[in-house]
Scaffold this active site. Sequence first.
Site, mmCIF file in Angstrom:
data_model
loop_
_atom_site.group_PDB
_atom_site.id
_atom_site.type_symbol
_atom_site.label_atom_id
_atom_site.label_comp_id
_atom_site.label_asym_id
_atom_site.label_seq_id
_atom_site.Cartn_x
_atom_site.Cartn_y
_atom_site.Cartn_z
ATOM 1 N N ARG A 129 -3.997 -8.163 2.052
ATOM 2 C CA ARG A 129 -4.691 -6.942 2.175
ATOM 3 C C ARG A 129 -3.639 -5.776 2.750
ATOM 4 N NH1 ARG A 129 -7.321 -4.871 7.141
ATOM 5 N NH2 ARG A 129 -6.083 -6.458 8.062
ATOM 6 N N ARG A 173 2.366 -6.580 4.967
ATOM 7 C CA ARG A 173 2.350 -7.566 6.306
ATOM 8 C C ARG A 173 2.779 -8.902 5.858
ATOM 9 N NH1 ARG A 173 -3.439 -6.471 8.913
ATOM 10 N NH2 ARG A 173 -2.696 -4.393 9.667
ATOM 11 N N GLU A 223 0.247 3.146 8.519
ATOM 12 C CA GLU A 223 0.657 1.666 8.730
ATOM 13 C C GLU A 223 1.160 1.006 7.581
ATOM 14 O OE1 GLU A 223 -2.696 -0.435 10.183
ATOM 15 O OE2 GLU A 223 -3.868 1.292 11.019
ATOM 16 N N HIS A 279 -5.301 -13.359 10.975
ATOM 17 C CA HIS A 279 -5.947 -12.069 11.431
ATOM 18 C C HIS A 279 -7.285 -11.643 10.383
ATOM 19 C CE1 HIS A 279 -5.964 -7.831 12.514
ATOM 20 N NE2 HIS A 279 -5.780 -7.483 11.278
ATOM 21 N N HIS A 294 -1.217 -11.696 10.756
ATOM 22 C CA HIS A 294 -0.797 -10.255 11.773
ATOM 23 C C HIS A 294 0.659 -10.310 12.315
ATOM 24 C CE1 HIS A 294 -0.571 -6.536 13.374
ATOM 25 N NE2 HIS A 294 -1.593 -5.999 12.951
HETATM 26 C C1 SIN Z 1 -3.743 -3.172 13.178
HETATM 27 O O1 SIN Z 1 -4.357 -2.375 13.819
HETATM 28 O O2 SIN Z 1 -2.843 -3.434 12.795
HETATM 29 C C2 SIN Z 1 -4.746 -3.779 12.207
HETATM 30 C C3 SIN Z 1 -5.288 -3.128 11.182
HETATM 31 C C4 SIN Z 1 -5.677 -3.831 10.127
HETATM 32 O O3 SIN Z 1 -5.602 -5.175 10.083
HETATM 33 O O4 SIN Z 1 -6.277 -3.405 8.985
#
Ligand code: SIN
Length: 531
Positions: free
Chosen positions: A379, A283, A112, A344, A237
């Site tokens: 985060r 993010r 991610e 989020h 998010h």
């Molecule tokens: C996501 O699946 O994008 C959320 C994961 C997260 O916020 O840690």
Amino acid sequence: MKEKTDFLVIGSGIAGLSFALQAAAHGKVAVVTKQDISESATNYAQGGIATVSSEEDTFDAHVQDTLVAGAGICHEDVVRMVVEEGPKVIRNLIDWGVQFTKSGDAYDLTREGGHSARRILHAEDITGREIERALVEAAKRHENITIYENHIAIDLVTESKVLKQKLEHNRCLGAHVLDKESGVVKTFAARITLLASGGAGKVYLYTCNPDVATGDGVAMAYRAGATIANMEFMQFHPTTLYHPNARSFLISEAVRGEGAVLKRRDGTAFMEKYHHLKDLAPRDIVARAIDNEMKTYGDDCVFLDIRHRGAEYITSRFPNIYQTCLEYGIDMTQEMLPVVPAAHYLCGGVQVDFNAETDIKHLYAIGEVAFTGLHGGNRLASNSLLEAAVYAGRAYEHAVQVLKDEEFSFPLIPEWDAGTATNSDEMVVVSQNWDEIRRFMWNYVGIVRSDKRLARAMRRIELIQDEIEEYYWNFIVTSDLIELRNIATVAQLIVACAQMRKESRGLNYNIDYPGVDDQNWKRDTHIKKKF
Ligand code: SIN
């Protein structure tokens, strides 16, 4: 009505249940949860849980990625501790029955934003649901755990509140809890109280959080006198589904981790303009980039394109996202997904030490409700389930030691006093204030802030709070009123912290202070109720 328990756990996500499962070996545990036991933010987590488990990865790399995402104010000792305890807590989860997706004999690792390596364990694209399933089953089997569904905590009971005097070392004695079905307020006397009540996305108009995320734990801890920190850092998010009926359905960052590209309606990819990591930038940067593209081009949304990975891969790797989008009439194997940012994850919260203890004795906080110092100004994706699991273990070990070391008899807690409260005939006051708070928080205290907008928001919160307090003391409490009172408190704390921080760092972007001010602000913001 009075209940006595060794451990009172408020909340039933990964934080509350993994603490409960360990504490149950040492005493009676009462788990209080607002709806059905599975209804927690954990249940909706798609991406996964970050931990170092491959030969190509190192603790140092995970620490470094967390510090970079955190924009200079993570507590490095906390980061290292959480990262290094990761493998141990993953083993606990597997022992409790969590089944992560495998690739051959090894666990499959996804990626991610902000991660320099593949290190995220997942269960397809419903990791949280799988974790919750296993923990709920284990908790229901345990004879020392009693689960109170449809029970919402109203307020913590502390020694200073009972004695009606300010104490240097205040202590938590339990909580008053409303049984939503009977309307009875129960008094829980507890030797240890744990807040694991999750986040506060519902403070904002658009959020991918479930309805239960009303910041109850932060609001109760603040009212009880605990220190609250870094509330300005609400993470948006970048990608939730833009559809009138979708209620901000999350499109996991793992979709970008597996190659999806953010584009404008005309198919132009734009993240290259904003960061060298493009679609996998941290993010805060991706959310601000999307906000900027939407404002610049007057668009209602941007698009996420993963069609190049092919239908077979997309449907097997993201079955839940694929199916849910299809129900809204969008086939992500053939079309780009319309997406917008939404609230989020709350990076701030109730300040705790290395053992998850707050500055009120016998009161612990873990998971999204807590501020540990791990996330800093932003985060890193998939670090939160890890943080919750690590701190559940630490809180449990510390609490058990405290109970061994200290003489303890159950305190005399007064029962709930409803006074002369009557049933309200004006429920519109609750719904009107609820809508108003969420809308001005979105418009004035969202991805991009300014001093003027923050001041406007604060003025409105103060007015609304007066109305809520009057209502609260005059009418019989309901679940809606408790939640409204909590979101108003949390909104006030977010604005107050955002007003303190006179710089732009991580998730707090203020156009009046566009730069980072390391000299004055390489630190946390703190706030504590004055009595
Ligand atoms: C996501 O699946 O994008 C959320 C994961 C997260 O916020 O840690």
